[in-house]
Design an enzyme around this catalytic site. Sequence first.
Site: not given
Ligand code: GLY
Length: 286
Positions: A166, A194, A196-197, A216-217, A219
Site C-alpha cells: 500500500t 476482493r 483488503g484491509d 501495509t502488508g 491484508g
Molecule cells: N495491505 C494491502 C492489501 O492486502 O490489500
Amino acid sequence: MNPRIIVHGGAGRHEIDQPQDILETAADSGYAAMEEGTAVDAVETAVNVLEDHPAFNAGNGAKYQLDGNPRPEAAIMTGNGDAGAVTDLDGICHAISVARAIMEQTHHVMLSGPFATRFADHCGFDRQDLSSEKAATEWEKMHAMVEDLSFDETIETLKEYDTGGTVGCVAIDADGSLAAGTSTGGRSPQLAGRMGDTPMIGCGTYCNEHAAVSATGIGEAIITMTLARRCVEYREDGMQPAVATENAIKALEEKTDRHAGVIMLDDNGETGISHNADEMNTVVRE
Ligand code: GLY
C-alpha cells in the site's frame, strides 16, 4: 507542537523496487500542505503524490485483480474520530481524496463499487486509465498460471502467493491534531471483488485522539488482527509508539505467520515504525 509526518511506500517479502525520491517528495509535499493547513491535508497531499506514481501499489500503479482490472481502495481518519473509506473504484487515481470527500460530504464512512465511482464522478474526480507496465506484467504472469484451471483450482493455486502493499501516511500538525490515511490496489494475486484491509477502519487505517496508524502488508492477516487499532490500543495501555508497533507486528507474525508493516504517530509526536517484511520504505519529516 512540532508538526511531523511519516510516509510509507508498502512492505514486501522481496526487495521493493521504488524510487526513494518520490517518497521524499510525498513527505515534503505533505509537510508543506500541513504548514498551510492541517494534518488531514498533509495525509491527503502526501498520499496523492504516491498514487500518481506507477511504481507504488496505489492509484496509477494499483495492482490488478484476477479479471485484469485495478480496483483502488483507501481510507482516511482524523483524531476526532471522523473517517471516510472507499473500495472497488473504477478508474479513479486519487482514492484517498474520494475517501476524504465521503468523510466530509456524506453521513457515511464507506462507499463501494459503481456507486462509489458515481459519487467520485459527482465530486468532479477524473476517470483515467490506471494500467501500468509493472501491474500488467505481474498480472500476465498470474493469469498465465491459472487460465487453464477450474475456479476451484485457481483459488488453491493463488493461495501459494503472497505479496501485499500500500502507500500510507500519518501526520500531526502544530495544533496537535492527528490524521492517518492509506491507499492501495490490494495484493497480488487477488480474486476479482476482493477487498483488503486498507479501507477497513481499525485494520489498515486508524486514528483517534491518542495516535494515528497506517498499515501495509498482507491484508487478510491485518484484518484478522485489526492491526491499526491494536497499535493504538497498545499506546492507550501506556506503551510508547515504538514498542506498541513492535509488539503489534510480533503478535501478527505469531498468530498468522504473514508479513506486515506499520507507521504510527502519537499525540506527543512520538514515532513508531515496525515491520517483519524484508523491506519497508519510509520517510519522516519534522
Ligand atoms: N495491505 C494491502 C492489501 O492486502 O490489500
